[in-house]
Design a protein around this motif. Structure first.
Motif, PDB file in Angstrom:
ATOM      1  N   LEU A 120       4.919   5.459  -5.340  1.00 37.21           N
ATOM      2  CA  LEU A 120       5.245   5.348  -6.921  1.00 37.21           C
ATOM      3  C   LEU A 120       4.469   6.290  -7.513  1.00 37.21           C
ATOM      4  O   LEU A 120       4.863   7.026  -8.557  1.00 37.21           O
ATOM      5  N   ARG A 121       3.504   6.770  -6.869  1.00 37.49           N
ATOM      6  CA  ARG A 121       2.520   8.116  -7.629  1.00 37.49           C
ATOM      7  C   ARG A 121       3.333   9.264  -7.369  1.00 37.49           C
ATOM      8  O   ARG A 121       2.900  10.384  -8.410  1.00 37.49           O
ATOM      9  N   HIS A 122       4.155   9.575  -6.697  1.00 36.91           N
ATOM     10  CA  HIS A 122       4.983  10.798  -6.331  1.00 36.91           C
ATOM     11  C   HIS A 122       6.392  10.654  -6.762  1.00 36.91           C
ATOM     12  O   HIS A 122       7.127  11.487  -6.825  1.00 36.91           O
ATOM     13  N   THR A 123       6.899   9.440  -7.395  1.00 40.76           N
ATOM     14  CA  THR A 123       8.298   9.058  -7.692  1.00 40.76           C
ATOM     15  C   THR A 123       8.528  10.028  -8.881  1.00 40.76           C
ATOM     16  O   THR A 123       7.805   9.984  -9.910  1.00 40.76           O
ATOM     17  N   ASP A 124       9.690  10.385  -9.000  1.00 40.88           N
ATOM     18  CA  ASP A 124      10.242  11.333 -10.198  1.00 40.88           C
ATOM     19  C   ASP A 124      11.314  10.155 -10.848  1.00 40.88           C
ATOM     20  O   ASP A 124      12.247  10.006 -10.349  1.00 40.88           O
ATOM     21  N   VAL A 125      10.545   9.452 -11.876  1.00 42.16           N
ATOM     22  CA  VAL A 125      11.246   8.302 -12.439  1.00 42.16           C
ATOM     23  C   VAL A 125      12.493   8.773 -13.083  1.00 42.16           C
ATOM     24  O   VAL A 125      13.552   7.903 -13.465  1.00 42.16           O
ATOM     25  N   ALA A 167       0.964  -1.157  -0.032  1.00 47.23           N
ATOM     26  CA  ALA A 167       0.063  -0.051  -0.080  1.00 47.23           C
ATOM     27  C   ALA A 167       0.811   1.224  -0.225  1.00 47.23           C
ATOM     28  O   ALA A 167       0.545   2.457  -0.810  1.00 47.23           O
ATOM     29  N   VAL A 168       1.998   1.373   0.672  1.00 44.20           N
ATOM     30  CA  VAL A 168       2.860   2.545   0.777  1.00 44.20           C
ATOM     31  C   VAL A 168       3.360   2.635  -0.398  1.00 44.20           C
ATOM     32  O   VAL A 168       3.624   3.876  -1.127  1.00 44.20           O
ATOM     33  N   GLY A 169       3.783   1.395  -1.132  1.00 40.65           N
ATOM     34  CA  GLY A 169       4.645   1.579  -2.409  1.00 40.65           C
ATOM     35  C   GLY A 169       3.955   2.304  -3.327  1.00 40.65           C
ATOM     36  O   GLY A 169       3.981   2.982  -4.395  1.00 40.65           O
ATOM     37  N   VAL A 170       2.373   1.841  -3.320  1.00 38.51           N
ATOM     38  CA  VAL A 170       1.530   2.365  -4.396  1.00 38.51           C
ATOM     39  C   VAL A 170       1.375   4.045  -4.320  1.00 38.51           C
ATOM     40  O   VAL A 170       1.590   4.618  -5.215  1.00 38.51           O
ATOM     41  N   VAL A 171       1.386   4.603  -3.133  1.00 38.95           N
ATOM     42  CA  VAL A 171       1.558   5.914  -2.774  1.00 38.95           C
ATOM     43  C   VAL A 171       2.537   6.473  -3.248  1.00 38.95           C
ATOM     44  O   VAL A 171       2.815   7.536  -3.895  1.00 38.95           O
ATOM     45  N   GLY A 182      14.290  -0.573  -2.560  1.00 40.04           N
ATOM     46  CA  GLY A 182      14.048   0.062  -4.038  1.00 40.04           C
ATOM     47  C   GLY A 182      12.798   1.182  -3.642  1.00 40.04           C
ATOM     48  O   GLY A 182      12.915   2.350  -4.176  1.00 40.04           O
ATOM     49  N   LEU A 183      12.070   0.721  -2.611  1.00 42.89           N
ATOM     50  CA  LEU A 183      11.043   1.909  -2.166  1.00 42.89           C
ATOM     51  C   LEU A 183      11.742   3.043  -1.522  1.00 42.89           C
ATOM     52  O   LEU A 183      11.238   4.052  -1.743  1.00 42.89           O
ATOM     53  N   GLY A 184      12.639   2.845  -0.779  1.00 44.07           N
ATOM     54  CA  GLY A 184      13.314   3.794  -0.118  1.00 44.07           C
ATOM     55  C   GLY A 184      13.999   4.971  -1.200  1.00 44.07           C
ATOM     56  O   GLY A 184      13.953   6.222  -0.865  1.00 44.07           O
ATOM     57  N   ALA A 185      14.687   4.404  -2.030  1.00 50.74           N
ATOM     58  CA  ALA A 185      15.064   5.063  -3.200  1.00 50.74           C
ATOM     59  C   ALA A 185      13.942   5.970  -4.095  1.00 50.74           C
ATOM     60  O   ALA A 185      14.504   7.050  -4.335  1.00 50.74           O
ATOM     61  N   CYS A 186      13.051   5.391  -4.399  1.00 50.80           N
ATOM     62  CA  CYS A 186      11.957   5.973  -5.004  1.00 50.80           C
ATOM     63  C   CYS A 186      11.494   7.204  -4.276  1.00 50.80           C
ATOM     64  O   CYS A 186      11.326   8.345  -4.795  1.00 50.80           O
ATOM     65  N   ALA A 187      11.111   6.836  -3.079  1.00 50.80           N
ATOM     66  CA  ALA A 187      10.828   7.925  -1.915  1.00 50.80           C
ATOM     67  C   ALA A 187      11.672   9.233  -1.813  1.00 50.80           C
ATOM     68  O   ALA A 187      11.142  10.133  -1.843  1.00 50.80           O
ATOM     69  N   ALA A 188      13.069   8.764  -2.188  1.00 49.60           N
ATOM     70  CA  ALA A 188      13.994   9.820  -1.872  1.00 49.60           C
ATOM     71  C   ALA A 188      13.763  10.877  -3.083  1.00 49.60           C
ATOM     72  O   ALA A 188      14.266  12.057  -3.102  1.00 49.60           O
ATOM     73  N   THR A 189      13.108  10.515  -4.070  1.00 49.41           N
ATOM     74  CA  THR A 189      12.950  11.300  -5.192  1.00 49.41           C
ATOM     75  C   THR A 189      12.001  12.325  -4.865  1.00 49.41           C
ATOM     76  O   THR A 189      11.644  13.490  -5.785  1.00 49.41           O
ATOM     77  N   LEU A 216       2.318  11.921   2.866  1.00 46.40           N
ATOM     78  CA  LEU A 216       1.833  11.092   1.345  1.00 46.40           C
ATOM     79  C   LEU A 216       0.904  10.231   1.876  1.00 46.40           C
ATOM     80  O   LEU A 216      -0.039   9.791   0.607  1.00 46.40           O
ATOM     81  N   LEU A 217       0.552   9.757   3.003  1.00 48.00           N
ATOM     82  CA  LEU A 217      -0.205   8.698   3.302  1.00 48.00           C
ATOM     83  C   LEU A 217      -1.612   9.276   3.944  1.00 48.00           C
ATOM     84  O   LEU A 217      -1.685  10.199   4.424  1.00 48.00           O
ATOM     85  N   PRO A 218      -2.821   8.587   3.621  1.00 48.29           N
ATOM     86  CA  PRO A 218      -4.062   8.855   4.170  1.00 48.29           C
ATOM     87  C   PRO A 218      -3.821   9.079   5.722  1.00 48.29           C
ATOM     88  O   PRO A 218      -3.173   8.108   6.365  1.00 48.29           O
ATOM     89  N   GLY A 219      -4.364   9.803   6.642  1.00 47.72           N
ATOM     90  CA  GLY A 219      -4.395  10.077   7.849  1.00 47.72           C
ATOM     91  C   GLY A 219      -4.554   8.959   8.807  1.00 47.72           C
ATOM     92  O   GLY A 219      -3.915   8.221   9.600  1.00 47.72           O
ATOM     93  N   TRP A 220      -5.562   7.942   8.164  1.00 50.91           N
ATOM     94  CA  TRP A 220      -5.894   6.636   9.152  1.00 50.91           C
ATOM     95  C   TRP A 220      -4.971   5.453   8.862  1.00 50.91           C
ATOM     96  O   TRP A 220      -4.706   4.627   9.874  1.00 50.91           O
TER      97      TRP A 220
END
Length: 489
Positions: free
Chosen positions: A218-223, A212-216, A290-297, A311-315
């Motif tokens: 990746l939406r914000h990742t600067d590929v 679930a975190v990965g989906v969020v 890899g998720l950490g690297a994507c988030a760093a962008t 980046l995550l929903p409050g709940w």
């Protein structure tokens, strides 16, 4: 004489198992054999065939759960902070995690010998030499990793405390560290069966949360992310091997992977043991790093716990924080378990359950220092890279011995610590192993560029070749000095 004691057996004395030949007695209970009252009775003593259970596929969840954690997220993000582009960082993550193949190889003596890595390595260094090896490579480094991982889990737990409206002061931080350590050590004390049973559901839970975190993310990742000042030339070539060493520090820290395969039946295929161990660690570590690297962008990974939450929903934020803590607890339970066995293998006649608690007390002290006194992220980088000076050559010697002997290890013979035993060598030391390890560490020290710069690294403009140099020298020298083993295997 055995160098360990079986754990105490509360209540009426059960019926002894037949076939125990190593000077200790194991007993049956209603749970996993070798455990009484839910607590594993065995330490570093030999596991008889009558108590071997399980399938190699169980190793997948053990290693997968251990690598879905906060520290992997931090390390993956740190590659981008080092100045790499996203695709360079992802390539480094894949290459660094290929070292899980070696972790898998080091797990294969477990079923054959019925002994943990801390005992198998008597074949490499001799009975007395192995005590020194376990004191440093086994116990000291394991305790350092436990402290780093505990600090990572505590950082996420502090955020949960803050969300609950409690003050996050020094006293509360200390209490949180102790609480997380207590949960972790409880798993380690209960031992092997508890780890095998718990880690499959833990893997499933962590996979769901991080997916679930990965989906969020990746939406914000600067590929196409490229830093403002891209690394080129010598600076790039200096950073790439340093990044690989940083990622490889994870799999190479598990020179004790046979600890978790030794209860498998002797007939278990070596390829299955190596494959499931390597696969579990590789897949989970690549995805989370890899998720950490994507988030760093997209966010500042100097503080990933705080930076990712917007980046995550409050709940979902407390769920994410709990998952970070759970993943690190799973990782540290393995580390504490092996550290407890290492303390026994040093020669202390102490019960495995008590040795785990001793490790925990030391680690908590180091953790409080890392969190309250020093810079956590800087500490992580320095410790992980400096341990490669020893862990790389140590892994290379161990892997070379397995190949030379064709994985033919005699468990009862390894348990013999007397001067008449086959692994006493010269005065209790196998100088071939000691010299090979020493030469590998020396080669690494000449090529390193972390807390200090070795002469070879300086001549190369800061290119750090400590990991490949140390492993190559240690492996080649050990194979040369122990060539008689290959001839007689």
């Amino acid at each position: 004489m055995a160098s360990t004691l079986p754990d105490p057996h509360p209540g009426p004395r059960p019926t002894p198992l037949d076939g125990t030949t190593d000077g200790t007695t194991a007993y049956r209970d209603t749970g996993h054999t070798g455990h009484t009252g839910g607590v594993e009775a065995h330490g570093i003593d030999h596991i008889p065939d009558s108590e071997r259970r399980g399938r190699p596929g169980e190793l997948f969840s053990v290693w997968a759960a251990a690598n879905v954690n906060y520290l992997s997220l931090v390390v993956g993000g740190s590659l981008v902070l080092m100045g790499l582009t996203l695709w360079q960082a992802l390539a480094v993550i894949v290459v660094g995690n290929l070292f899980w193949l070696l972790t898998g190889l080091l797990a294969v003596p477990g079923p054959v010998a019925g002994a943990p890595s801390e005992v198998v390595t008597r074949a490499l260094y001799g009975v007395r030499g192995n005590r020194v090896n376990n004191a440093v490579t086994g116990w000291l480094i394991s305790v350092c990793y436990f402290a780093l991982n505990l600090a990572a889990a505590a950082t996420a737990a502090f955020a949960l405390v803050d969300r609950a409206g409690l003050p996050v002061n020094t006293g509360v931080k200390a209490a949180v560290v102790v609480l997380v350590a207590t949960v972790t050590l409880a798993i380690s004390v209960y031992g092997h069966a508890a780890i095998v049973r718990l880690y499959l559901p833990v893997t499933l839970v962590l996979t769901a949360v991080f997916a679930a975190v990965g989906v969020v993310v990746l939406r914000h990742t600067d590929v196409g992310y490229v830093p403002e000042r891209p690394l080129t030339g010598t600076a790039l070539w200096a950073t790439l091997p340093a990044g690989v060493a940083l990622i490889a520090s994870g799999p190479l820290s598990y020179t004790t992977s046979a600890d978790f395969s030794r209860y498998l039946p002797r007939s278990t295929p070596a390829r299955a043991v190596a494959g499931w161990t390597a696969f579990g660690g590789f897949v989970s570590s690549v995805l989370v790093c890899g998720l950490g690297a994507c988030a760093a962008t997209a966010v500042d990974m100097n503080d990933p716990e705080s930076s990712l939450q917007p980046l995550l929903p409050g709940w979902f934020r407390p769920v994410f924080l709990l998952a970070l803590v759970l993943g690190t607890v799973a990782l540290n339970a393995l580390t504490a378990y092996s550290a407890g066995l290492a303390l026994q293998a040093v020669g202390l006649r102490i019960r495995r359950s008590l040795s785990v608690l001793v490790d925990g007390a030391v680690s908590v002290s180091l953790t409080l220092y890392a969190l309250l006194v020093s810079d956590f992220l800087g500490t992580v980088g320095d410790v992980l890279q400096l341990t490669m000076l020893l862990l790389g050559p140590s892994t290379a010697v161990y892997a070379t011995d397995i190949l030379l002997r064709r994985n033919r290890y005699d468990g009862p013979a390894l348990a013999d610590e007397s001067p008449a035993g086959p692994f006493w060598y010269t005065g209790g030391v196998n100088w071939s192993g000691a010299l090979a390890l020493g030469a590998g560490v020396a080669a690494s020290a000449l090529c390193v560029d972390t807390a200090y710069t070795g002469p070879v690294a300086a001549a190369l403009g800061g290119v750090d070749l400590a990991l490949p140099a140390g492993m190559a020298v240690a492996s080649a020298l050990y194979a040369l000095l122990m060539r008689h083993v290959r001839d007689t295997a």
